[in-house]
Design an enzyme around this catalytic site. Sequence first.
Site, mmCIF file in Angstrom:
data_model
loop_
_atom_site.group_PDB
_atom_site.id
_atom_site.type_symbol
_atom_site.label_atom_id
_atom_site.label_comp_id
_atom_site.label_asym_id
_atom_site.label_seq_id
_atom_site.Cartn_x
_atom_site.Cartn_y
_atom_site.Cartn_z
ATOM 1 N N ARG A 159 -7.912 13.488 -1.982
ATOM 2 C CA ARG A 159 -6.600 12.909 -2.238
ATOM 3 C C ARG A 159 -6.704 11.571 -2.954
ATOM 4 O O ARG A 159 -5.960 11.277 -3.876
ATOM 5 C CB ARG A 159 -5.864 12.731 -0.903
ATOM 6 C CG ARG A 159 -4.542 12.021 -1.050
ATOM 7 C CD ARG A 159 -3.893 11.755 0.284
ATOM 8 N NE ARG A 159 -3.642 12.979 1.013
ATOM 9 C CZ ARG A 159 -3.645 13.075 2.340
ATOM 10 N NH1 ARG A 159 -3.898 12.020 3.076
ATOM 11 N NH2 ARG A 159 -3.388 14.211 2.931
ATOM 12 N N TYR A 160 -7.628 10.736 -2.506
ATOM 13 C CA TYR A 160 -7.792 9.418 -3.123
ATOM 14 C C TYR A 160 -8.848 9.509 -4.231
ATOM 15 O O TYR A 160 -9.752 10.349 -4.164
ATOM 16 C CB TYR A 160 -8.257 8.406 -2.080
ATOM 17 C CG TYR A 160 -7.303 8.230 -0.919
ATOM 18 C CD1 TYR A 160 -6.148 7.467 -1.054
ATOM 19 C CD2 TYR A 160 -7.555 8.828 0.312
ATOM 20 C CE1 TYR A 160 -5.275 7.298 0.013
ATOM 21 C CE2 TYR A 160 -6.687 8.662 1.381
ATOM 22 C CZ TYR A 160 -5.556 7.895 1.223
ATOM 23 O OH TYR A 160 -4.694 7.729 2.274
ATOM 24 N N ARG A 163 -12.801 8.823 -2.989
ATOM 25 C CA ARG A 163 -13.329 9.284 -1.704
ATOM 26 C C ARG A 163 -12.788 10.667 -1.343
ATOM 27 O O ARG A 163 -11.729 11.073 -1.828
ATOM 28 C CB ARG A 163 -13.064 8.279 -0.592
ATOM 29 C CG ARG A 163 -11.642 7.807 -0.485
ATOM 30 C CD ARG A 163 -11.634 6.368 0.066
ATOM 31 N NE ARG A 163 -10.285 5.891 0.323
ATOM 32 C CZ ARG A 163 -9.521 5.347 -0.615
ATOM 33 N NH1 ARG A 163 -9.945 5.241 -1.862
ATOM 34 N NH2 ARG A 163 -8.308 4.916 -0.312
ATOM 35 N N CYS A 172 -13.383 20.577 18.837
ATOM 36 C CA CYS A 172 -13.458 19.260 19.487
ATOM 37 C C CYS A 172 -13.784 19.494 20.952
ATOM 38 O O CYS A 172 -13.415 20.528 21.513
ATOM 39 C CB CYS A 172 -12.120 18.525 19.429
ATOM 40 S SG CYS A 172 -11.620 18.099 17.768
ATOM 41 N N CYS A 176 -6.566 16.673 21.755
ATOM 42 C CA CYS A 176 -5.465 15.725 21.925
ATOM 43 C C CYS A 176 -4.178 16.467 21.568
ATOM 44 O O CYS A 176 -4.121 17.102 20.508
ATOM 45 C CB CYS A 176 -5.619 14.531 20.998
ATOM 46 S SG CYS A 176 -7.300 13.904 20.907
ATOM 47 N N CYS A 179 -2.648 16.025 17.978
ATOM 48 C CA CYS A 179 -3.626 16.100 16.884
ATOM 49 C C CYS A 179 -2.967 16.343 15.520
ATOM 50 O O CYS A 179 -2.218 17.294 15.342
ATOM 51 C CB CYS A 179 -4.612 17.225 17.158
ATOM 52 S SG CYS A 179 -5.775 17.432 15.801
ATOM 53 N N ARG A 181 -4.416 17.240 12.911
ATOM 54 C CA ARG A 181 -5.030 18.334 12.167
ATOM 55 C C ARG A 181 -4.949 19.640 12.953
ATOM 56 O O ARG A 181 -5.840 20.477 12.889
ATOM 57 C CB ARG A 181 -6.468 17.963 11.811
ATOM 58 C CG ARG A 181 -6.895 18.642 10.529
ATOM 59 C CD ARG A 181 -8.072 17.973 9.879
ATOM 60 N NE ARG A 181 -7.718 16.785 9.164
ATOM 61 C CZ ARG A 181 -8.351 15.625 9.287
ATOM 62 N NH1 ARG A 181 -9.352 15.504 10.125
ATOM 63 N NH2 ARG A 181 -7.984 14.600 8.560
ATOM 64 N N ASP A 341 1.861 11.129 13.373
ATOM 65 C CA ASP A 341 2.284 12.047 12.306
ATOM 66 C C ASP A 341 3.268 13.088 12.846
ATOM 67 O O ASP A 341 3.130 13.527 13.989
ATOM 68 C CB ASP A 341 1.064 12.785 11.731
ATOM 69 C CG ASP A 341 0.149 11.853 10.952
ATOM 70 O OD1 ASP A 341 0.673 10.901 10.343
ATOM 71 O OD2 ASP A 341 -1.071 12.071 10.964
ATOM 72 N N ASP A 378 0.852 7.439 7.636
ATOM 73 C CA ASP A 378 0.228 8.351 6.685
ATOM 74 C C ASP A 378 1.391 9.128 6.077
ATOM 75 O O ASP A 378 2.043 9.920 6.781
ATOM 76 C CB ASP A 378 -0.767 9.274 7.414
ATOM 77 C CG ASP A 378 -2.046 9.468 6.615
ATOM 78 O OD1 ASP A 378 -1.975 9.352 5.378
ATOM 79 O OD2 ASP A 378 -3.085 9.735 7.223
ATOM 80 N N LYS A 385 -2.181 6.592 3.154
ATOM 81 C CA LYS A 385 -1.823 5.594 4.173
ATOM 82 C C LYS A 385 -1.045 4.448 3.554
ATOM 83 O O LYS A 385 -1.461 3.881 2.551
ATOM 84 C CB LYS A 385 -3.088 5.030 4.826
ATOM 85 C CG LYS A 385 -3.831 6.049 5.645
ATOM 86 C CD LYS A 385 -5.056 5.425 6.276
ATOM 87 C CE LYS A 385 -5.947 6.504 6.834
ATOM 88 N NZ LYS A 385 -6.577 7.338 5.790
HETATM 89 S S1 SF4 Z 1 -7.062 14.092 17.224
HETATM 90 FE FE1 SF4 Z 1 -7.497 16.259 16.805
HETATM 91 S S2 SF4 Z 1 -9.378 16.221 15.624
HETATM 92 FE FE2 SF4 Z 1 -9.226 14.235 16.630
HETATM 93 S S3 SF4 Z 1 -10.345 14.457 18.570
HETATM 94 FE FE3 SF4 Z 1 -8.205 14.889 18.997
HETATM 95 S S4 SF4 Z 1 -8.017 17.100 18.816
HETATM 96 FE FE4 SF4 Z 1 -9.931 16.528 17.802
#
Ligand code: SF4
Length: 419
Positions: A159-160, A163, A172, A176, A179, A181, A341, A378, A385
Site C-alpha cells: 500500500r505504501y 514498504r 494466532c 482477539c 482483530c 485481520r 477498525d 487506519d 494511517k
Molecule cells: S489482533 Fe488479530 S492478528 Fe493480532 S494477535 Fe489478535 S487475533 Fe492475532
Amino acid sequence: MESNSLSESLINETEVNKEEEPPSLVAKYHINRHKVIDSLLHTTETKTTSFFRKEYLPGVTDDEWNDWHWQIRNSFRYFSQLEKFFKIKLPETHESINKDSLPLRITPYYASLIDFSDANDPLYKSVVPSANEYKIFPGESSDPLHENNNSPVPNLVHRYPDRALFLVTGFCSTYCRYCTRSHMVAKKEKSHFSLNDFEPAFEYLENHPEVRDVLLSGGDPFTLPQDRLEYILQRLRSIQHIEIIRIGTKVPAVLPQRITQEFVDMLKKYHPLFVSIHFTHPSELTPEVEQATKLLANAGIPLGSQTVLLKDINDNVTTMKKLMHGLLKFRVRPYYLYQCDPILGSGHFRTTVKSGLEIIKGLRGFTSGYAIPTYVVDAPGGGGKIPLLPDYVTSHNKKGLKLKNYEGKTYLYPDYISE
Ligand code: SF4
C-alpha cells in the site's frame, strides 16, 4: 480431586486437535524441547498464574507449562471448557458463536491472567466471544482496510510506496475479538502456508527495489516454527534493497514462553530487525512478559508497542498511562494507539475519536514524550494511517501562533518570517 479430572479433560479435548499446531517443515532445526526449556528464563510468575496452576492444572509440570508447544496444544478452544473450568455463565447464543466468526482460542498462560468470574474483566472482554459480535453497524466490513485490493500477489499487501506487509500465517495463539485481520486470521485455508506458497511474494519483493522495509504479520509470525520463520528472514535478507525487517506479534503478551534464548539468538542474526508487540491492558505486564521483552531487547531488537483503543477495556487516561509507563519499564517504546477498525461486529469495542483525543490530551505534558503513542485512524478503504492530535492551536494571525499548553494556558509563538 475435581480439578485434576478437569485438567485431564482439558488436555484430552485439546490433544484431539493437535494438527492445528503450525507444522515444522525443515528438519534441520528440529526443536529439542529440553534444550528450549533449559534455556528459558521464566523462573518467576505472577501470583495469579501460580494460583491458577494450582487450582486448575495441578498435574501440569513446570517443563510442560514453560513449553510454548504445550501452551498452544492445550489452549482453550471451546465454550464447554470455559464453562467446565471456570463455571462461567455463557450467553444463550454461545452454541452458534463459533460457527462463522473468529474462533475462540486462549493460551492457558493468558487464561491465568483473566478473572473469569467477571465478564467485565478487561482481558475477558478482549478474548472471550460475546453475542455482541452479531450486531453489525453501518460502515463495518470484514476487510475495512481493503487489504485484499492492495495485494498484488498472495500474502503480500503493498500500500505504501517503500514498504510492504507480508502475511505469513493466519494462526494466532490467542484470538482477539476485535482483530482487524479477521478476514484472514483463523481461516482454515489461510492458517498454514507451505514455503512454496510464499514464492510469489518473494519474487515480487525481489522485483520491486522501491521496497526497503518489510513487515511480517498475519496472524502471528512468532507462532511459526523457528525453522520456518528463519527461512523467511533468510530469504528477505538475501534481497539487497530490503533494509529493514519488522515483525508484528502478540506472542510476548499471550505466550511469553515462546521467547527463548535460542529463539532470540536466531532473530538477532537478521538485524536490523524491529518487533512491534500488541498490548491491550496493564494486566498483561507480568514478570513472564518482562522476561520475554528483556530477552528480545538484550538481543538488540528495538521494541515498540501497538494498542487498540477499546471501549471499557483501556479507554481512560489512568489505564492507558499505567500501560504506557509499564511498557517503558519493560523496554518497549509506545508506538501506535489505534482507533478500533470497523470490522464486522466490533461496535461494542469502539469508542469515539473524541475519547481517543482526550486520552492523548491526558498524557501529553503529564508524562514523558516516550510514553505517548501516536494515535491513528487506519483510514477505511485503504488510505493508510492518519495521525490524530488534540488541537493545541487556538488562532494564527500576523502576530503569530496562539497555542494552548497541557495546562490550558495560552502562549504566543512569533510565527512569521522577518524581512
Ligand atoms: S489482533 Fe488479530 S492478528 Fe493480532 S494477535 Fe489478535 S487475533 Fe492475532
